[in-house]
Design a protein around this motif. Structure first.
Motif, PDB file in Angstrom:
ATOM      1  N   GLY A 171       0.795  -1.219   0.000  1.00  0.00           N
ATOM      2  CA  GLY A 171       0.000   0.000   0.000  1.00  0.00           C
ATOM      3  C   GLY A 171       0.824   1.263   0.000  1.00  0.00           C
ATOM      4  O   GLY A 171       0.373   2.307   0.483  1.00  0.00           O
ATOM      5  N   GLY A 172       2.031   1.182  -0.552  1.00  0.00           N
ATOM      6  CA  GLY A 172       2.953   2.310  -0.479  1.00  0.00           C
ATOM      7  C   GLY A 172       3.084   3.096  -1.749  1.00  0.00           C
ATOM      8  O   GLY A 172       4.115   3.748  -1.957  1.00  0.00           O
ATOM      9  N   TYR A 173       2.067   3.071  -2.611  1.00  0.00           N
ATOM     10  CA  TYR A 173       2.187   3.818  -3.851  1.00  0.00           C
ATOM     11  C   TYR A 173       0.880   4.483  -4.233  1.00  0.00           C
ATOM     12  O   TYR A 173      -0.193   3.865  -4.180  1.00  0.00           O
ATOM     13  N   SER A 174       0.957   5.732  -4.616  1.00  0.00           N
ATOM     14  CA  SER A 174      -0.177   6.481  -5.138  1.00  0.00           C
ATOM     15  C   SER A 174       0.329   7.366  -6.262  1.00  0.00           C
ATOM     16  O   SER A 174       1.187   8.232  -6.045  1.00  0.00           O
ATOM     17  N   HIS A 175      -0.189   7.173  -7.448  1.00  0.00           N
ATOM     18  CA  HIS A 175       0.242   7.964  -8.604  1.00  0.00           C
ATOM     19  C   HIS A 175       0.060   9.452  -8.348  1.00  0.00           C
ATOM     20  O   HIS A 175       0.992  10.245  -8.526  1.00  0.00           O
ATOM     21  N   ASP A 176      -1.142   9.833  -7.919  1.00  0.00           N
ATOM     22  CA  ASP A 176      -1.431  11.250  -7.709  1.00  0.00           C
ATOM     23  C   ASP A 176      -0.525  11.857  -6.647  1.00  0.00           C
ATOM     24  O   ASP A 176      -0.084  13.014  -6.765  1.00  0.00           O
ATOM     25  N   ALA A 177      -0.239  11.086  -5.595  1.00  0.00           N
ATOM     26  CA  ALA A 177       0.609  11.591  -4.518  1.00  0.00           C
ATOM     27  C   ALA A 177       2.044  11.817  -4.996  1.00  0.00           C
ATOM     28  O   ALA A 177       2.680  12.813  -4.628  1.00  0.00           O
ATOM     29  N   VAL A 178       2.563  10.921  -5.816  1.00  0.00           N
ATOM     30  CA  VAL A 178       3.922  11.075  -6.330  1.00  0.00           C
ATOM     31  C   VAL A 178       4.013  12.303  -7.227  1.00  0.00           C
ATOM     32  O   VAL A 178       4.939  13.115  -7.113  1.00  0.00           O
ATOM     33  N   VAL A 179       3.046  12.460  -8.122  1.00  0.00           N
ATOM     34  CA  VAL A 179       3.038  13.630  -9.006  1.00  0.00           C
ATOM     35  C   VAL A 179       2.955  14.909  -8.184  1.00  0.00           C
ATOM     36  O   VAL A 179       3.677  15.880  -8.437  1.00  0.00           O
ATOM     37  N   TYR A 180       2.091  14.900  -7.176  1.00  0.00           N
ATOM     38  CA  TYR A 180       1.942  16.077  -6.326  1.00  0.00           C
ATOM     39  C   TYR A 180       3.245  16.379  -5.580  1.00  0.00           C
ATOM     40  O   TYR A 180       3.644  17.548  -5.461  1.00  0.00           O
ATOM     41  N   ALA A 181       3.889  15.349  -5.093  1.00  0.00           N
ATOM     42  CA  ALA A 181       5.141  15.528  -4.354  1.00  0.00           C
ATOM     43  C   ALA A 181       6.205  16.198  -5.222  1.00  0.00           C
ATOM     44  O   ALA A 181       6.931  17.093  -4.765  1.00  0.00           O
ATOM     45  N   ILE A 182       6.292  15.785  -6.460  1.00  0.00           N
ATOM     46  CA  ILE A 182       7.306  16.342  -7.363  1.00  0.00           C
ATOM     47  C   ILE A 182       6.928  17.737  -7.822  1.00  0.00           C
ATOM     48  O   ILE A 182       7.745  18.669  -7.802  1.00  0.00           O
ATOM     49  N   GLN A 183       5.674  17.909  -8.213  1.00  0.00           N
ATOM     50  CA  GLN A 183       5.244  19.186  -8.784  1.00  0.00           C
ATOM     51  C   GLN A 183       5.041  20.276  -7.731  1.00  0.00           C
ATOM     52  O   GLN A 183       5.364  21.440  -7.976  1.00  0.00           O
ATOM     53  N   ASN A 184       4.490  19.911  -6.581  1.00  0.00           N
ATOM     54  CA  ASN A 184       4.062  20.919  -5.616  1.00  0.00           C
ATOM     55  C   ASN A 184       4.906  21.004  -4.348  1.00  0.00           C
ATOM     56  O   ASN A 184       4.862  22.022  -3.660  1.00  0.00           O
ATOM     57  N   CYS A 185       5.639  19.951  -4.032  1.00  0.00           N
ATOM     58  CA  CYS A 185       6.394  19.934  -2.780  1.00  0.00           C
ATOM     59  C   CYS A 185       7.904  19.991  -2.977  1.00  0.00           C
ATOM     60  O   CYS A 185       8.655  19.980  -2.004  1.00  0.00           O
ATOM     61  N   GLY A 186       8.335  20.031  -4.225  1.00  0.00           N
ATOM     62  CA  GLY A 186       9.762  20.117  -4.491  1.00  0.00           C
ATOM     63  C   GLY A 186      10.533  18.844  -4.240  1.00  0.00           C
ATOM     64  O   GLY A 186      11.769  18.856  -4.171  1.00  0.00           O
ATOM     65  N   ILE A 187       9.842  17.721  -4.107  1.00  0.00           N
ATOM     66  CA  ILE A 187      10.529  16.438  -3.913  1.00  0.00           C
ATOM     67  C   ILE A 187      11.325  16.093  -5.170  1.00  0.00           C
ATOM     68  O   ILE A 187      10.798  16.095  -6.281  1.00  0.00           O
ATOM     69  N   ARG A 188      12.583  15.783  -4.969  1.00  0.00           N
ATOM     70  CA  ARG A 188      13.458  15.394  -6.079  1.00  0.00           C
ATOM     71  C   ARG A 188      14.170  14.075  -5.795  1.00  0.00           C
ATOM     72  O   ARG A 188      15.112  13.712  -6.500  1.00  0.00           O
ATOM     73  N   HIS A 189      13.730  13.391  -4.781  1.00  0.00           N
ATOM     74  CA  HIS A 189      14.348  12.131  -4.359  1.00  0.00           C
ATOM     75  C   HIS A 189      13.231  11.119  -4.145  1.00  0.00           C
ATOM     76  O   HIS A 189      12.390  11.291  -3.257  1.00  0.00           O
ATOM     77  N   ILE A 190      13.216  10.076  -4.964  1.00  0.00           N
ATOM     78  CA  ILE A 190      12.204   9.020  -4.881  1.00  0.00           C
ATOM     79  C   ILE A 190      12.901   7.701  -4.590  1.00  0.00           C
ATOM     80  O   ILE A 190      13.867   7.326  -5.259  1.00  0.00           O
ATOM     81  N   ASP A 191      12.395   6.984  -3.585  1.00  0.00           N
ATOM     82  CA  ASP A 191      12.976   5.696  -3.199  1.00  0.00           C
ATOM     83  C   ASP A 191      11.988   4.572  -3.515  1.00  0.00           C
ATOM     84  O   ASP A 191      10.828   4.616  -3.117  1.00  0.00           O
ATOM     85  N   THR A 192      12.464   3.570  -4.243  1.00  0.00           N
ATOM     86  CA  THR A 192      11.625   2.421  -4.581  1.00  0.00           C
ATOM     87  C   THR A 192      12.482   1.165  -4.584  1.00  0.00           C
ATOM     88  O   THR A 192      13.600   1.156  -4.101  1.00  0.00           O
ATOM     89  N   ALA A 193      11.955   0.083  -5.124  1.00  0.00           N
ATOM     90  CA  ALA A 193      12.691  -1.176  -5.212  1.00  0.00           C
ATOM     91  C   ALA A 193      12.007  -2.088  -6.229  1.00  0.00           C
ATOM     92  O   ALA A 193      10.795  -1.981  -6.441  1.00  0.00           O
ATOM     93  N   LYS A 194      12.782  -2.947  -6.811  1.00  0.00           N
ATOM     94  CA  LYS A 194      12.231  -3.950  -7.714  1.00  0.00           C
ATOM     95  C   LYS A 194      11.119  -4.730  -7.023  1.00  0.00           C
ATOM     96  O   LYS A 194      10.058  -4.978  -7.600  1.00  0.00           O
ATOM     97  N   ARG A 195      11.359  -5.082  -5.757  1.00  0.00           N
ATOM     98  CA  ARG A 195      10.415  -5.885  -4.996  1.00  0.00           C
ATOM     99  C   ARG A 195       9.068  -5.182  -4.790  1.00  0.00           C
ATOM    100  O   ARG A 195       8.039  -5.821  -4.622  1.00  0.00           O
ATOM    101  N   TYR A 196       9.082  -3.846  -4.761  1.00  0.00           N
ATOM    102  CA  TYR A 196       7.854  -3.109  -4.480  1.00  0.00           C
ATOM    103  C   TYR A 196       6.838  -3.202  -5.621  1.00  0.00           C
ATOM    104  O   TYR A 196       5.649  -2.959  -5.403  1.00  0.00           O
ATOM    105  N   GLY A 197       7.332  -3.478  -6.828  1.00  0.00           N
ATOM    106  CA  GLY A 197       6.419  -3.643  -7.959  1.00  0.00           C
ATOM    107  C   GLY A 197       5.841  -2.356  -8.503  1.00  0.00           C
ATOM    108  O   GLY A 197       4.830  -2.388  -9.225  1.00  0.00           O
ATOM    109  N   CYS A 198       6.459  -1.208  -8.197  1.00  0.00           N
ATOM    110  CA  CYS A 198       5.885   0.054  -8.677  1.00  0.00           C
ATOM    111  C   CYS A 198       6.844   0.853  -9.552  1.00  0.00           C
ATOM    112  O   CYS A 198       6.614   2.049  -9.799  1.00  0.00           O
ATOM    113  N   GLU A 199       7.899   0.239 -10.029  1.00  0.00           N
ATOM    114  CA  GLU A 199       8.837   0.962 -10.898  1.00  0.00           C
ATOM    115  C   GLU A 199       8.153   1.461 -12.163  1.00  0.00           C
ATOM    116  O   GLU A 199       8.333   2.614 -12.572  1.00  0.00           O
TER     117      GLU A 199
END
Length: 258
Positions: free
Chosen positions: A33-61
């Motif tokens: 339950g650790g992935y939301s498309h809208d939340a990631v886009v919002y984080a990058i566009q509106n919050c200045g997030i430039r660091h995303i952490d994921t993993a092959k195992r998470y299945g969300c690449e």
């Protein structure tokens, strides 16, 4: 904050032995339950997030590929971390897995590989790694929050120019209801989450809180306009009781962090 810290844009960064710099605040994802498309886009566009952490195992690449494209932010302006699984052991398997992760993420490099690291490595694991490898990991990603502050490991990493990166900075929510943290939040006019994240960053830890809610991500990012007094940092440091909210790294499986 750590003396070596400097700023690029609105988020401070820490230099790596690879010659690159990693933002001290990132957005974590997970396989539960650790992935939301809208939340990631919002984080990058509106919050200045430039660091995303994921993993092959998470299945969300592959899902991240879509979010990154929609964000409109250039690849070279993003720090992307992914992790391989232990079955990818060996040079050829590792290289193949890296290329597959690049394809799923829609990028040409993760640095194929410009910076490398490990996750959940204790001192004993790093010592063993030193016997088998020529390159020292640039990063070690380990659970880190007020109840789990492995300072001996942090000091070991720093003495060997390994940046310490902490996940689960809110102790999976356990820290948010802890009386002393709530008291500090009231004192500083902040939320318990902001106190925990700011404390982690002030301790020189690269910090990657996870959230799938835009409002929480925005809250988590508002930690660079205040500082926690040293005596209050010591109060938070003293909360360490050794508990894990993830898993015991003494049972670590060797990951590869990119």
């Amino acid at each position: 904050m750590a003396a070596a810290e400097r700023t690029e844009g609105s988020c401070p960064v820490l230099p790596l032995a690879s010659g690159r710099s990693i933002p001290v605040l990132g957005l974590g994802t997970s396989h539960r339950g650790g992935y939301s498309h809208d939340a990631v886009v919002y984080a990058i566009q509106n919050c200045g997030i430039r660091h995303i952490d994921t993993a092959k195992r998470y299945g969300c690449e592959s899902l991240l590929q879509k979010a990154i494209k929609e964000s409109g932010v250039k690849r070279e302006d993003l720090w992307l971390t992914t992790k391989l699984w232990h079955s990818d052991y060996g040079y050829e398997n590792t290289k193949k897995a890296c290329l597959e992760s690049c394809e799923r993420l829609g990028v040409e490099y993760l640095g194929l590989c410009r910076s490398i690291g490990v996750s959940n490595f204790l001192i004993s694991h790093l010592e063993q790694l030193k016997e088998d490898c020529v390159i020292t990991p640039h990063v070690n990603q380990v659970e880190y929050h007020p109840f789990q502050r492995p300072q001996e490991l942090v000091d070991y990493c720093r003495s060997r120019d390994i940046v310490f990166e902490g996940y689960c900075p809110l102790a999976k929510g356990e820290a948010l209801t802890y009386p002393s943290i709530i008291q500090l939040a009231k004192k500083y006019g902040r939320t318990p989450a902001q106190i925990c994240i700011r404390w982690s960053i002030q301790n020189g830890i690269v910090t990657i809180p996870k959230s799938t809610k835009a409002e929480r991500i925005e809250e988590n990012c508002k930690v660079f306009d205040f500082a926690i007094a040293e005596d209050d940092v010591e109060v938070l440091n003293g909360m360490h009781d050794g508990r894990h909210v993830s898993w015991d790294p003494s049972l670590v499986v060797f990951y590869i962090l990119i």
